[in-house]
Write an enzyme that holds these catalytic residues in place. Structure first.
Site, PDB file in Angstrom:
ATOM      1  N   ARG A   1       0.806  -1.207   0.000  1.00  0.00           N
ATOM      2  CA  ARG A   1       0.000   0.000   0.000  1.00  0.00           C
ATOM      3  C   ARG A   1       0.851   1.273   0.000  1.00  0.00           C
ATOM      4  NH1 ARG A   1      -4.275  -0.828   1.880  1.00  0.00           N
ATOM      5  NH2 ARG A   1      -3.489  -2.273   3.440  1.00  0.00           N
ATOM      6  N   THR A   2       1.748   1.384   0.962  1.00  0.00           N
ATOM      7  CA  THR A   2       2.529   2.613   1.102  1.00  0.00           C
ATOM      8  C   THR A   2       3.476   2.807  -0.080  1.00  0.00           C
ATOM      9  OG1 THR A   2       2.412   2.323   3.500  1.00  0.00           O
ATOM     10  CG2 THR A   2       4.018   3.891   2.682  1.00  0.00           C
TER      11      THR A   2
ATOM     12  N   LYS B   1      25.260  -8.719   2.999  1.00  0.00           N
ATOM     13  CA  LYS B   1      26.710  -8.881   2.918  1.00  0.00           C
ATOM     14  C   LYS B   1      27.403  -7.929   3.882  1.00  0.00           C
ATOM     15  CE  LYS B   1      26.228  -9.848  -2.024  1.00  0.00           C
ATOM     16  NZ  LYS B   1      26.301  -9.138  -3.302  1.00  0.00           N
TER      17      LYS B   1
ATOM     18  N   ARG C   1      11.308   2.963   4.025  1.00  0.00           N
ATOM     19  CA  ARG C   1      10.557   2.187   5.010  1.00  0.00           C
ATOM     20  C   ARG C   1      11.511   1.156   5.568  1.00  0.00           C
ATOM     21  NH1 ARG C   1       4.695   1.518   5.546  1.00  0.00           N
ATOM     22  NH2 ARG C   1       4.320  -0.138   7.027  1.00  0.00           N
TER      23      ARG C   1
ATOM     24  N   HIS D   1       5.459   7.531  11.249  1.00  0.00           N
ATOM     25  CA  HIS D   1       4.947   7.299   9.904  1.00  0.00           C
ATOM     26  C   HIS D   1       4.232   8.606   9.541  1.00  0.00           C
ATOM     27  CE1 HIS D   1       3.499   5.536   6.376  1.00  0.00           C
ATOM     28  NE2 HIS D   1       2.762   4.559   6.823  1.00  0.00           N
TER      29      HIS D   1
END
Lengths: 336, 336, 336
Positions: free
Chosen positions: A58-59, A87, A108, A136
């Site tokens: 969604r975001t 790594k 995110r 957020h």
């Protein structure tokens, strides 16, 4: 003069009320471009890097669509968690490399503070798309924008917030933003024992000096005098004691009958999505889909103009949007 | 007349020095479009397929961004390893299908020779984005371009290369390219026992007839007279004997103190990234971030103009870039 | 007047023959834009959401490329199966949210009926990209379009279909579409015991009232009088009895020798891909690659004009394609 030019949007805590107001003002102007009445190509040639370290359809799609609607191109990095970071590469290195590619970065990340870390490593603007149990901010902005769009500035209104108030980052950002933008809000916090609003968020409400009130509840009955209800999910894994989860399961649910019998007739019901539609959870019933009181899909729809406005401000192109504007030339349905 | 029109870029071995020169010349011209001073839309309508069979955020995003900056669209296929190939489809079939969709294909694949296999199956140009322990030609091109951008043509210079020289494909391509483009390079190969430069790469240096010298070392002290240092990671899984890995762990590290005490004051330090920032590895210390000697982020930044130049040449649009050119109209920071 | 404006493309069953004809007519007009002779930007500013709940590189890239070739932007959601749906979100909610972002949605989903469910939840057009053992209508459209492009309308022709006819959704859509568009087709269904054409598909052939004939076979010899052969894979997991799979393994294979010895000289051979090129399977041999009888890559190539036509019709921009049209300005090979 645009005070957001070149700025990062990392948290509501560090965002001035005047910045939020600038974002809302531009969101309103941008709505016709977001809702497919008009087309602009103001960011043609610009590149957004969607730096997602955990999946979030969604975001990610919302940010990407918003950038496309301004005419820009989007590079997605949803698989980033499986690549060079395993790594041993530092987040700082990944960020700086991507800063050399893109004009703006959304991030995110599962760890709190990651968005700030990315922002510190690069010169281009960084937008926090949710980091751990941190912030957020764009979600809070679209939530509050949705309230304003329906009932105007909620000064003096009663806003009930129900669910897991301890861990839900979006709720913290939401409360902070309301507190700093408006006067005299009557907050009603409804949560199970152990999941009430954290002290630091309560303090930030008090510290604005804007005469808000806060009361604390553990029954859904507390929504009775609310003008706005914000409902969130409860996640079993957040409870220290599984028995406590069982005790609250289903106690903070809302369906049509609940609203009809308890709430004010013109109440506005918000939910950050996803809602859990499994039988055992089902905090928000599907029988409210299509009900005018439910504003949940207005929230997700409004993610586009709000995120477009943010991009246009941090990249400082707001006053050029009209230059390339023209009407949409393809089929658009009455309802999305 | 553009000799790279319609060509594949599969390996440095098969790339003529004059082709590399053409890529560098155009990269220089393209820099303002890559570094966000100007916008071009020369490839508007064209499609790149980023055919990635193993994850690689950095390389995938770099190719995609480069194509976007020319005005083209990008289709990503990062999950390709989990789809129809697991049902037994040949790489040849996948390639030919994608050749019917896209104007140019970049390919990254765990198997050596895969890029050539893709190129043989399709008519559109194919760019190797790294195949197995084979080649990674665009990395070598941007590495050498970065050297030229800072110190000019490195004829007669001393270039020290340290780390796992046996398995690092990027190092092999780098050495081959330097050997065929310049005169009289003094190569110093610094590696643990068993991880020295393979014979076939050494032979290719000798076969150019350009009077390069090669010496072999196993201590980092050999960087003392270098004009350029190229440092790479050592991966434990490459060692036959784990004890040997332990013995070399930390022996080929570079930090600010090492440079200050051993190296020439104006030395230029390259690294292909990712660097391993975990304590046990940490071959390149973060205390050199921001140090002007470290050119690592110039390398990644230069990936954009170099890859733009390659796309513009194989699709033969170099002389049309100016046609749609205009200044960037959004906020660009002083430093990325 | 365009009867497909704003419509969903969910199944061949619900698609009128006249709609398929409209799609084919426009596909023909669009071919120069799909095959890189001309560029159009008719959908500049529009956004496609590629809502893929299972991986499918080929189909996802084909839809995305088709949309890009019309000038639109594409947001991919290939990782959607790992995100909020695992938290219990309904498909309906996900769909409605994406409907608020995108102008058109393609959906691929492991469950039969999922595309319809998405279409019911949103106002924007939805294109089924394959749902479970349900339908895959765009594949059937490009298959039949490929036949028409080579041999014209196949009225009265013999069409042999070999492989797993029970579970192959693409075959069901293909037979339904042929039945409703043409007259007097002689269908020859060639399948192992237990994998023959299901009764409901047979009935749909009969119900068109168009005098088709159907015969049933279990040997590849039945292709001898075919004008068109459609070959599919057999998947071991589809057989109730593994011994039955072993008995049929290799029995429905086609290679150059088979075609040369059994088939009509100008036969046309279709395959939906992927083909299984592993030794044990290998239903379609690589020795036919490049053979003019093999139309498999024409099918995948034709996916672009057919899908472009579908997008242009449901978004009602077909008559505006010429407005922004201009010749391709980059290198295009003679063969893709």
């Amino acid at each position: 003069m645009n005070p957001l030019e070149g700025k990062d949007i990392i948290s509501i805590e560090t965002l001035a009320a005047s910045d939020a107001r600038a974002i809302f003002d531009l969101s309103k102007v941008i709505e016709p471009f977001a809702f497919r009445q008009r087309v602009t190509r103001v960011l043609e040639g610009a590149v957004l890097a969607n730096l997602f370290f955990e999946p979030s359809t969604r975001t990610r799609i919302s940010f990407g669509t918003a950038f496309n609607r301004l005419g820009g191109s989007v590079r997605d990095t949803s698989g980033v968690e499986t690549t060079s970071l395993v790594k041993g590469e530092s987040l700082r290195d990944t960020a700086r490399v991507v800063g050399g590619y893109a004009d703006v970065i959304t991030v995110r990340h599962p760890q709190t503070g990651a968005a700030k870390e990315v922002a510190d490593a690069v010169g281009v603007p960084v937008i926090n798309g949710g980091d751990g149990i941190g912030e957020h901010p764009t979600q809070a902005l679209l939530d509050v924008y949705t309230i304003e769009a329906r009932i105007g500035e909620p000064n003096g209104k009663t806003i009930a917030i129900a669910g897991d108030l301890k861990f839900a980052r979006v709720i913290h950002s939401f409360v902070r933003l309301l507190s700093k933008m408006y006067e005299g809000i009557n907050f009603k916090f409804i949560a199970p024992n152990g999941l009430q609003m954290p002290a630091n968020v309560q303090e930030s409400v008090g510290s604005t000096g804007r005469k808000h009130t806060m009361t604390f509840h553990n029954s859904i009955d507390a929504i009775s005098d609310a003008d706005v209800i914000y409902l969130t999910r409860m996640q079993e894994e957040r409870f220290d004691d599984p028995a406590e989860f069982q005790r609250y399961r289903g106690k903070l649910r809302i369906d049509r009958k609940t609203l009809d019998s308890i709430a004010k007739p013109d109440v506005m019901l918000l939910h950050p999505m996803p809602r859990d539609s499994r039988e055992a959870s089902n905090e928000l019933d599907h029988d409210l889909d299509g009900d005018p009181r439910l504003a949940m899909f207005n929230q997700t729809d409004n993610g586009i103009p709000v995120r477009m406005a943010i991009f246009a401000l941090v990249l400082d192109v707001a006053d050029q949007i009209e230059k390339t504007a023209h009407p949409v030339n393809w089929h658009v349905p009455d309802k999305f």
